[in-house]
Design a protein around this motif. Structure first.
Motif, PDB file in Angstrom:
ATOM      1  N   ALA A  30       7.368   5.888  -4.930  1.00 28.80           N
ATOM      2  CA  ALA A  30       8.245   5.365  -3.737  1.00 28.80           C
ATOM      3  C   ALA A  30       8.954   4.297  -3.985  1.00 28.80           C
ATOM      4  O   ALA A  30       9.035   3.551  -4.809  1.00 28.80           O
ATOM      5  CB  ALA A  30       6.997   4.770  -2.704  1.00 28.80           C
ATOM      6  N   ARG A  31      10.054   4.047  -3.078  1.00 31.71           N
ATOM      7  CA  ARG A  31      11.019   3.034  -3.251  1.00 31.71           C
ATOM      8  C   ARG A  31      11.132   2.274  -1.768  1.00 31.71           C
ATOM      9  O   ARG A  31      11.406   3.018  -0.659  1.00 31.71           O
ATOM     10  CB  ARG A  31      12.371   3.378  -3.449  1.00 31.71           C
ATOM     11  CG  ARG A  31      13.242   2.444  -4.052  1.00 31.71           C
ATOM     12  CD  ARG A  31      14.615   2.956  -4.500  1.00 31.71           C
ATOM     13  NE  ARG A  31      15.300   2.004  -5.518  1.00 31.71           N
ATOM     14  CZ  ARG A  31      16.521   1.720  -5.661  1.00 31.71           C
ATOM     15  NH1 ARG A  31      17.326   2.811  -4.843  1.00 31.71           N
ATOM     16  NH2 ARG A  31      16.929   1.035  -6.285  1.00 31.71           N
ATOM     17  N   ILE A  86       7.513  12.363  -0.549  1.00 30.13           N
ATOM     18  CA  ILE A  86       6.518  11.250   0.098  1.00 30.13           C
ATOM     19  C   ILE A  86       6.527  11.378   1.668  1.00 30.13           C
ATOM     20  O   ILE A  86       7.760  11.709   2.212  1.00 30.13           O
ATOM     21  CB  ILE A  86       7.207   9.839  -0.253  1.00 30.13           C
ATOM     22  CG1 ILE A  86       7.205   9.556  -1.788  1.00 30.13           C
ATOM     23  CG2 ILE A  86       6.452   8.753   0.612  1.00 30.13           C
ATOM     24  CD1 ILE A  86       7.823   8.303  -2.190  1.00 30.13           C
ATOM     25  N   LYS A  87       5.319  11.737   1.986  1.00 26.39           N
ATOM     26  CA  LYS A  87       5.434  12.092   3.405  1.00 26.39           C
ATOM     27  C   LYS A  87       5.608  10.826   4.541  1.00 26.39           C
ATOM     28  O   LYS A  87       6.170  11.106   5.314  1.00 26.39           O
ATOM     29  CB  LYS A  87       3.935  12.534   3.746  1.00 26.39           C
ATOM     30  CG  LYS A  87       3.524  12.809   5.260  1.00 26.39           C
ATOM     31  CD  LYS A  87       1.981  13.358   5.379  1.00 26.39           C
ATOM     32  CE  LYS A  87       1.718  13.763   6.802  1.00 26.39           C
ATOM     33  NZ  LYS A  87       0.376  14.152   7.064  1.00 26.39           N
ATOM     34  N   GLU A  88       5.156   9.711   4.122  1.00 24.34           N
ATOM     35  CA  GLU A  88       5.326   8.655   5.001  1.00 24.34           C
ATOM     36  C   GLU A  88       6.492   8.048   4.726  1.00 24.34           C
ATOM     37  O   GLU A  88       6.905   7.232   3.813  1.00 24.34           O
ATOM     38  CB  GLU A  88       4.148   7.520   4.368  1.00 24.34           C
ATOM     39  CG  GLU A  88       4.094   6.183   5.480  1.00 24.34           C
ATOM     40  CD  GLU A  88       2.986   5.502   4.825  1.00 24.34           C
ATOM     41  OE1 GLU A  88       1.739   5.715   5.149  1.00 24.34           O
ATOM     42  OE2 GLU A  88       3.352   4.713   4.140  1.00 24.34           O
ATOM     43  N   SER A  93      24.084   2.836  -1.455  1.00 26.52           N
ATOM     44  CA  SER A  93      23.829   3.304  -3.003  1.00 26.52           C
ATOM     45  C   SER A  93      22.003   3.498  -2.720  1.00 26.52           C
ATOM     46  O   SER A  93      21.713   3.949  -3.814  1.00 26.52           O
ATOM     47  CB  SER A  93      24.024   2.412  -3.854  1.00 26.52           C
ATOM     48  OG  SER A  93      23.412   0.735  -3.714  1.00 26.52           O
ATOM     49  N   LEU A  94      21.313   2.969  -1.931  1.00 27.21           N
ATOM     50  CA  LEU A  94      19.863   3.039  -2.007  1.00 27.21           C
ATOM     51  C   LEU A  94      19.413   4.537  -1.400  1.00 27.21           C
ATOM     52  O   LEU A  94      19.935   5.051  -0.541  1.00 27.21           O
ATOM     53  CB  LEU A  94      19.316   1.995  -1.054  1.00 27.21           C
ATOM     54  CG  LEU A  94      19.532   0.560  -1.571  1.00 27.21           C
ATOM     55  CD1 LEU A  94      18.866  -0.203  -0.642  1.00 27.21           C
ATOM     56  CD2 LEU A  94      19.216   0.449  -3.089  1.00 27.21           C
ATOM     57  N   ILE A  95      18.414   4.756  -2.104  1.00 26.52           N
ATOM     58  CA  ILE A  95      17.512   5.993  -1.611  1.00 26.52           C
ATOM     59  C   ILE A  95      16.252   5.719  -1.599  1.00 26.52           C
ATOM     60  O   ILE A  95      15.323   5.364  -2.288  1.00 26.52           O
ATOM     61  CB  ILE A  95      17.567   7.080  -2.725  1.00 26.52           C
ATOM     62  CG1 ILE A  95      18.814   7.742  -2.896  1.00 26.52           C
ATOM     63  CG2 ILE A  95      16.480   8.562  -2.468  1.00 26.52           C
ATOM     64  CD1 ILE A  95      19.072   8.799  -4.001  1.00 26.52           C
ATOM     65  N   LEU A  96      15.683   5.791  -0.179  1.00 21.61           N
ATOM     66  CA  LEU A  96      14.394   5.056   0.229  1.00 21.61           C
ATOM     67  C   LEU A  96      13.462   5.846   0.889  1.00 21.61           C
ATOM     68  O   LEU A  96      13.752   6.826   1.651  1.00 21.61           O
ATOM     69  CB  LEU A  96      14.671   3.799   1.084  1.00 21.61           C
ATOM     70  CG  LEU A  96      15.829   2.804   0.710  1.00 21.61           C
ATOM     71  CD1 LEU A  96      16.246   1.872   1.976  1.00 21.61           C
ATOM     72  CD2 LEU A  96      15.255   1.760  -0.336  1.00 21.61           C
ATOM     73  N   SER A  97      12.176   5.688   0.706  1.00 12.26           N
ATOM     74  CA  SER A  97      10.929   6.047   1.494  1.00 12.26           C
ATOM     75  C   SER A  97      10.275   5.365   2.593  1.00 12.26           C
ATOM     76  O   SER A  97      10.145   5.725   3.446  1.00 12.26           O
ATOM     77  CB  SER A  97       9.958   6.543   0.424  1.00 12.26           C
ATOM     78  OG  SER A  97       9.465   5.028  -0.103  1.00 12.26           O
ATOM     79  N   MET A  98      10.855   4.051   2.506  1.00 11.16           N
ATOM     80  CA  MET A  98      10.500   3.065   3.380  1.00 11.16           C
ATOM     81  C   MET A  98      11.519   2.020   3.323  1.00 11.16           C
ATOM     82  O   MET A  98      11.986   1.481   2.206  1.00 11.16           O
ATOM     83  CB  MET A  98       8.950   2.754   3.248  1.00 11.16           C
ATOM     84  CG  MET A  98       8.362   1.604   4.285  1.00 11.16           C
ATOM     85  SD  MET A  98       6.665   1.262   3.701  1.00 11.16           S
ATOM     86  CE  MET A  98       6.236   0.385   5.308  1.00 11.16           C
ATOM     87  N   THR A 139       0.903  -1.442   0.037  1.00 10.60           N
ATOM     88  CA  THR A 139       0.128   0.013   0.024  1.00 10.60           C
ATOM     89  C   THR A 139       0.768   1.159  -0.046  1.00 10.60           C
ATOM     90  O   THR A 139       0.424   2.190  -0.888  1.00 10.60           O
ATOM     91  CB  THR A 139      -0.902   0.180   1.187  1.00 10.60           C
ATOM     92  OG1 THR A 139      -0.121  -0.154   2.586  1.00 10.60           O
ATOM     93  CG2 THR A 139      -1.999  -0.998   0.990  1.00 10.60           C
ATOM     94  N   HIS A 140       2.248   1.134   0.559  1.00 14.54           N
ATOM     95  CA  HIS A 140       2.952   2.341   0.547  1.00 14.54           C
ATOM     96  C   HIS A 140       3.244   2.588  -0.854  1.00 14.54           C
ATOM     97  O   HIS A 140       3.404   3.835  -1.426  1.00 14.54           O
ATOM     98  CB  HIS A 140       4.054   2.169   1.493  1.00 14.54           C
ATOM     99  CG  HIS A 140       5.291   3.222   1.367  1.00 14.54           C
ATOM    100  ND1 HIS A 140       5.220   4.273   2.191  1.00 14.54           N
ATOM    101  CD2 HIS A 140       6.346   3.364   0.576  1.00 14.54           C
ATOM    102  CE1 HIS A 140       6.090   5.221   1.864  1.00 14.54           C
ATOM    103  NE2 HIS A 140       6.795   4.420   1.052  1.00 14.54           N
ATOM    104  N   CYS A 141       3.683   1.562  -1.497  1.00 15.79           N
ATOM    105  CA  CYS A 141       4.075   1.755  -3.106  1.00 15.79           C
ATOM    106  C   CYS A 141       2.863   2.266  -4.041  1.00 15.79           C
ATOM    107  O   CYS A 141       2.803   3.122  -4.852  1.00 15.79           O
ATOM    108  CB  CYS A 141       4.450   0.407  -3.687  1.00 15.79           C
ATOM    109  SG  CYS A 141       6.072   0.054  -2.892  1.00 15.79           S
ATOM    110  N   LEU A 142       1.484   1.756  -3.496  1.00 16.86           N
ATOM    111  CA  LEU A 142       0.306   2.175  -4.370  1.00 16.86           C
ATOM    112  C   LEU A 142       0.100   3.529  -4.302  1.00 16.86           C
ATOM    113  O   LEU A 142      -0.445   4.073  -4.940  1.00 16.86           O
ATOM    114  CB  LEU A 142      -0.719   1.250  -4.386  1.00 16.86           C
ATOM    115  CG  LEU A 142      -0.330  -0.378  -4.587  1.00 16.86           C
ATOM    116  CD1 LEU A 142      -1.757  -1.342  -4.305  1.00 16.86           C
ATOM    117  CD2 LEU A 142      -0.142  -0.309  -5.875  1.00 16.86           C
TER     118      LEU A 142
END
Length: 446
Positions: free
Chosen positions: A65-66, A164-166, A131-136, A57-60
């Protein structure tokens, strides 16, 4: 138990899930920064299902999002959380239209540009996440990160997608020792951006009682407090085999072998000073272990201990002998170009003994071995499934006194003479309980 699909999932059936998803989605103040969440729960309490739903659901909900999904071992990750994610979306989203599953990379790319990637750290290379850039990020079985090194690196990669807020790191784990860094980091924390949700096995109404009873069969009462009731408690304190009770598990008379069952030999191979070659002999009958005798010889070769068994009349038994023990013994004997098991097999053949070789590819994790052996002394259902007899009296002493090394992460103090025979028996118990229905015919030799 079937995994609920994306549109079927109702978090309010299990109270901790409803509280968690409500607070994560509507009550967290993300202006404070990245929120760190721990799902601390017992076996079967639906932690993985909750993780899968939050990831998808975070992705949708958030275009671009990543999300990273991580666990110490990639095979374990694929068998658990990754399988949950795939099953959660399979009936509601169309592969090739709504998402693309890259099986070789263990990754998913959604049509809105969001993606799920995976990492593991069993190889010790925790810096690979840099190397990662993440939202979650999701970490399954956080306590497998024993020193927190992977988590420390991961924390610096989340919260770097500003639109991305979350912004979240969510971890799930079965409870461990309160000395584990995760206990202090999450449970003792007062920060407003750290949250803990507790769950117990019986919170999950979809689990049949037979499943719970099956788990209780393999747990000591103290382990059940962790694995079924979600308690962060210390299991190994003064001694490793804390559940062994001399009055309950020791029989002060000689064991009589049952001719209708195999006789089991179990080995731990050593040569160093103070670390004797150790073996034990017993039987497994009606789901109960009977250890009849031990053979502990300092400075011995593998052949010496087999000859001692022969002189003792052990091979007068006309049934089948099964050989268990240290997987490392398959490589080669420390004093010969042959392996320890080559020597044992050759000896049994010359003695015209029928045998089966039951040695695993690798030894079980130390904690797993200790926990399983402890559960046989008396499990959470009150059943005793392990007895030591007079001929193995030093094994009883080993169980009562074996400790961990001071200052070690989790290593046995092998300077204690009788620790080694407890290890031999532990290898045996683990393999029998893993493969309780060992086929008795196909590997039989003479």
């Amino acid at each position: 138990m079937p995994i609920p699909k994306l549109t079927e999932f109702n978090p309010f059936i299990i109270p901790w899930q409803g509280r968690g998803i409500t607070e994560i989605r509507t009550q967290y103040d993300y202006a404070l920064g990245v929120h760190e969440v721990l799902f601390s729960g017992s076996v079967g309490s639906a932690k993985s299902c909750m993780l899968a739903h939050l990831v998808i659901t975070h992705c949708l909900f958030n275009k671009g999002a990543r999300v990273l999904v991580a666990r110490k071992s990639m095979p374990d990750l694929k068998d658990t959380i990754w399988n949950e994610i795939l099953e959660h979306i399979e009936d509601d989203l169309i592969e090739g239209k709504d998402y693309i599953h890259n099986k070789s990379r263990t990754a998913i790319k959604f049509s809105n540009g969001s993606e799920i990637v995976t990492r593991s750290w069993a190889d010790g290379k925790v810096k690979k996440v840099r190397s990662l850039i993440l939202s979650m990020a999701i970490v399954e079985e956080l306590t497998e990160d024993e020193k927190g090194e992977f988590y420390k690196e991961l924390k610096m990669r989340v919260g770097r997608i500003p639109n991305i807020k979350e912004q979240l790191i969510i971890c799930a784990t079965n409870p461990d020792s309160p000395q584990h860094w995760a206990y202090k980091y999450f449970i003792e924390s007062k920060l407003k951006t750290r949250h803990v949700y507790y769950s117990v096995t019986e919170d999950n109404p979809f689990l049949p009682q037979s499943y719970i009873d099956g788990i209780r069969e393999t747990l000591s009462p103290k382990e059940a407090l962790r694995m079924l009731h979600g308690k962060w408690i210390e299991l190994a304190s003064e001694v490793i085999y804390y559940n062994y009770d001399h009055d309950t598990n020791y029989k002060d008379y000689d064991y009589e072998f049952n001719p209708n069952y195999p006789v089991d030999l179990m080995f731990d191979f050593n040569i160093a000073l103070g670390k004797p070659m150790s073996a034990a002999v017993g039987q497994y009958i009606n789901n109960t272990f009977h250890i009849a005798k031990t053979y502990i010889i300092h400075g011995a070769r593998t052949l010496d201990i087999m000859e001692e068994m022969l002189r003792d009349g052990l091979f007068n038994h006309k049934g089948i002998f099964r050989v268990f023990g240290d997987a490392a013994g398959k490589h080669r004997d420390t004093r010969s170009i042959r392996s320890d098991y080559d020597i044992i097999v050759e000896f049994l053949r010359k003695a015209e003994v029928r045998y089966q070789l039951k040695v695993p590819e690798s030894n079980p994790p130390i904690r797993t071995r200790h926990n399983l052996v402890n559960s046989t002394f008396k499990n959470d259902l009150g059943r005793v499934a392990f007895y030591v007899y007079a001929g193995a009296k030093n094994l009883s002493e080993g169980f009562r006194l074996t400790k961990l090394k001071n200052g070690s992460n989790y290593i046995e103090d092998d300077s204690f003479e009788y620790q080694h025979v407890t290890t031999a028996v532990g290898y045996y118990v683990c393999l029998v309980l893993k493969y309780a229905n060992i086929k008795p015919v196909s590997t039989m030799r003479r």
